[in-house]
Design a protein around this motif. Structure first.
Motif, short mmCIF file in Angstrom:
data_model
loop_
_atom_site.label_atom_id
_atom_site.label_comp_id
_atom_site.label_asym_id
_atom_site.label_seq_id
_atom_site.Cartn_x
_atom_site.Cartn_y
_atom_site.Cartn_z
N ARG A 1 0.81 4.66 -2.08
CA ARG A 1 1.54 5.75 -1.70
C ARG A 1 2.98 5.73 -2.08
N GLY B 1 -3.36 4.01 -6.26
CA GLY B 1 -3.77 4.67 -4.83
C GLY B 1 -2.43 4.35 -3.98
N VAL C 1 6.72 2.23 4.84
CA VAL C 1 6.52 1.51 3.81
C VAL C 1 6.66 0.29 3.77
N THR D 1 0.84 -1.25 0.11
CA THR D 1 0.04 -0.09 0.10
C THR D 1 0.82 1.24 0.02
N SER D 2 2.42 1.12 0.21
CA SER D 2 3.02 2.21 0.24
C SER D 2 4.36 1.92 -0.24
N LEU E 1 6.83 7.19 -2.03
CA LEU E 1 7.76 8.27 -1.36
C LEU E 1 9.04 8.11 -2.13
N PRO F 1 6.50 12.72 -0.80
CA PRO F 1 5.41 12.07 -1.65
C PRO F 1 5.50 12.35 -3.09
N TYR F 2 5.19 11.24 -4.07
CA TYR F 2 5.06 11.59 -5.29
C TYR F 2 3.69 11.26 -5.75
N ASP F 3 3.40 12.12 -6.80
CA ASP F 3 2.19 12.14 -7.12
C ASP F 3 2.04 11.78 -8.90
N THR G 1 6.97 17.72 -4.32
CA THR G 1 5.88 17.75 -3.30
C THR G 1 6.58 18.02 -1.69
N CYS H 1 0.77 5.12 -8.44
CA CYS H 1 -0.11 6.26 -8.06
C CYS H 1 -1.32 6.26 -8.39
#
Length: 192
Positions: A76, A74, A121, A49-50, A78, A92-94, A110, A71
């Motif tokens: 997460r 959903g 993570v 999830t991350s 980093l 965080p990276y979008d 960000t 991304c």
């Protein structure tokens, strides 16, 4: 002894940089597809999830398609930001804007989180110059990821992304060098 290992690493890194530099665009495109597919498979298999990962440079196996995939789902993401003191901050990276850190490495634009942000993570994806079949990773010589991984109390699985030919029998190593749990290459996933 340490000088011999340092010189051996320096020579091997120079050879690997040259090999990466001469990879054709068709070979890079094929490698990107393979690396992306295998990173997606690993992430799904582990129920991530991350993830802490990195934006690849032009000579590295491309991680951007995977990061955009993560991304979009959903997850997460980093990404590291190199600091002059040898530590890594995380951001965080979008999947959108990029900048450069103090060494000219690509980073997100960000908010900047501190070094401990990585502790939350589920998977860490790191760059490498080469990895041997015991999981010993040889990085590019700055020691950022070795310091980060060596300082973590609870470290999730760590996978290096390399080209197939960079998984070798042995790499020169020193006390501070950190092992990884596996590698992701264009040809597949290898777990140690």
């Amino acid at each position: 002894m340490s000088d011999d290992i340092t010189n051996e690493k320096r020579a091997l890194r120079a050879e690997l940089r040259e090999r990466r530099r001469i990879i054709t665009s068709d070979e890079r495109e094929s490698a990107t597809a393979g690396v992306t597919r295998h990173l997606e498979e690993l992430t799904s298999e582990l129920g991530v999830t991350s993830v802490a990962a990195y934006l690849s440079t032009p000579d590295e196996p491309n991680t951007r398609d995977f990061l955009h995939w993560a991304c979009d789902r959903g997850i997460r993401v980093l990404l590291p930001i190199s600091r002059e003191d040898g530590l890594l901050d995380w951001a965080p990276y979008d999947g959108k804007d990029e900048d450069e850190d103090v060494f000219g490495m690509p980073t997100p634009t960000t908010e900047v989180l501190g070094p401990i942000a990585i502790n939350s993570v589920d998977l860490i994806v790191v760059p490498a110059a080469s990895v041997d079949r015991s999981g010993m990773r040889m990085g590019w010589g700055r020691g950022y990821f070795d310091k980060t991984l060596g300082s973590m109390e609870r470290c999730p699985p760590v996978y290096a992304v390399i080209f197939d030919s960079e998984l070798v029998d042995t790499v020169p190593s020193e006390v501070h060098d950190q092992r990884v749990n596996g590698v992701v290459t264009p040809g597949g996933i290898t777990k140690f």
